[in-house]
Design a protein around this motif. Structure first.
Motif, PDB file in Angstrom:
ATOM      1  N   ALA A   1       4.220   9.963  -7.372  1.00 15.85           N
ATOM      2  CA  ALA A   1       5.305  10.216  -8.608  1.00 15.85           C
ATOM      3  C   ALA A   1       4.482  10.430  -9.712  1.00 15.85           C
ATOM      4  O   ALA A   1       4.884  11.392 -10.438  1.00 15.85           O
ATOM      5  N   VAL A   2       3.670   9.647 -10.051  1.00 18.64           N
ATOM      6  CA  VAL A   2       2.863  10.025 -11.255  1.00 18.64           C
ATOM      7  C   VAL A   2       2.081  11.502 -11.392  1.00 18.64           C
ATOM      8  O   VAL A   2       2.273  11.898 -12.525  1.00 18.64           O
TER       9      VAL A   2
ATOM     10  N   GLU B   1       0.676  -1.185   0.084  1.00 10.98           N
ATOM     11  CA  GLU B   1      -0.114  -0.114  -0.064  1.00 10.98           C
ATOM     12  C   GLU B   1       0.798   1.093  -0.038  1.00 10.98           C
ATOM     13  O   GLU B   1       0.700   2.143  -0.697  1.00 10.98           O
ATOM     14  N   GLU B   2       1.983   1.278   0.645  1.00 13.73           N
ATOM     15  CA  GLU B   2       2.767   2.529   0.802  1.00 13.73           C
ATOM     16  C   GLU B   2       3.759   2.810  -0.625  1.00 13.73           C
ATOM     17  O   GLU B   2       3.688   3.872  -1.049  1.00 13.73           O
ATOM     18  N   ARG B   3       4.178   1.482  -1.201  1.00 16.52           N
ATOM     19  CA  ARG B   3       4.663   1.632  -2.619  1.00 16.52           C
ATOM     20  C   ARG B   3       3.543   2.093  -3.716  1.00 16.52           C
ATOM     21  O   ARG B   3       4.128   2.860  -4.344  1.00 16.52           O
ATOM     22  N   LEU B   4       2.383   1.875  -3.576  1.00 13.59           N
ATOM     23  CA  LEU B   4       1.374   2.167  -4.154  1.00 13.59           C
ATOM     24  C   LEU B   4       1.313   3.688  -4.342  1.00 13.59           C
ATOM     25  O   LEU B   4       0.982   4.447  -5.102  1.00 13.59           O
ATOM     26  N   GLN B   5       0.982   4.302  -2.731  1.00 10.09           N
ATOM     27  CA  GLN B   5       0.969   5.431  -2.550  1.00 10.09           C
ATOM     28  C   GLN B   5       2.073   6.333  -3.065  1.00 10.09           C
ATOM     29  O   GLN B   5       2.058   7.580  -3.719  1.00 10.09           O
ATOM     30  N   ARG B   6       3.402   5.888  -3.064  1.00  7.58           N
ATOM     31  CA  ARG B   6       4.554   6.596  -3.506  1.00  7.58           C
ATOM     32  C   ARG B   6       4.286   6.680  -4.897  1.00  7.58           C
ATOM     33  O   ARG B   6       4.785   7.561  -5.588  1.00  7.58           O
ATOM     34  N   TYR B   7       4.057   5.476  -5.869  1.00  5.72           N
ATOM     35  CA  TYR B   7       4.047   5.395  -7.128  1.00  5.72           C
ATOM     36  C   TYR B   7       2.966   6.604  -7.656  1.00  5.72           C
ATOM     37  O   TYR B   7       3.103   7.235  -8.488  1.00  5.72           O
ATOM     38  N   GLU B   8       1.720   6.451  -6.887  1.00  6.96           N
ATOM     39  CA  GLU B   8       0.705   7.550  -7.359  1.00  6.96           C
ATOM     40  C   GLU B   8       1.212   9.054  -6.995  1.00  6.96           C
ATOM     41  O   GLU B   8       0.904   9.795  -7.963  1.00  6.96           O
TER      42      GLU B   8
ATOM     43  N   HIS C   1       4.894  14.215 -11.437  1.00  6.46           N
ATOM     44  CA  HIS C   1       5.575  14.337 -13.006  1.00  6.46           C
ATOM     45  C   HIS C   1       4.708  13.379 -13.947  1.00  6.46           C
ATOM     46  O   HIS C   1       5.041  12.293 -14.266  1.00  6.46           O
TER      47      HIS C   1
ATOM     48  N   CYS D   1       3.437  11.729 -17.532  1.00  9.58           N
ATOM     49  CA  CYS D   1       4.136  11.532 -18.561  1.00  9.58           C
ATOM     50  C   CYS D   1       3.281  12.148 -19.776  1.00  9.58           C
ATOM     51  O   CYS D   1       2.203  12.027 -19.959  1.00  9.58           O
TER      52      CYS D   1
END
Length: 81
Positions: free
Chosen positions: A33-34, A24-31, A37, A39
């Protein structure tokens, strides 16, 4: 403060090196970042993928090499020989 690693690129955070983030923390960090920044090619890639899937499902063969020659901006790191 040994074991602490800063993450740059506008999303500064500090994580202890021995702690593994949960999915869940990884998904929050990914969201985050997206969102920070986006694309510029994302919408074009989604449209391209939908058209490609539709074509393949109807049995249309795709000439990838011809597409690469006609639209080199979509494959900037690919060199045709």
């Amino acid at each position: 403060m040994e074991g602490l690693h800063p993450i740059g690129g506008g999303l500064d955070a500090v994580f202890v090196g021995t702690v593994t983030p949960t999915p869940e923390e990884r998904l929050q960090r990914y969201e985050a970042a997206v969102a920070a920044h986006p694309c510029r090619w994302f919408a074009l890639r989604v449209q391209f993928g939908k058209i490609l899937q539709r074509s393949l499902k109807t049995g249309i063969r795709v000439g990838y090499a011809a597409w690469q020659r006609q639209m080199p901006a979509l494959w900037p790191r690919t060199q045709l020989r």
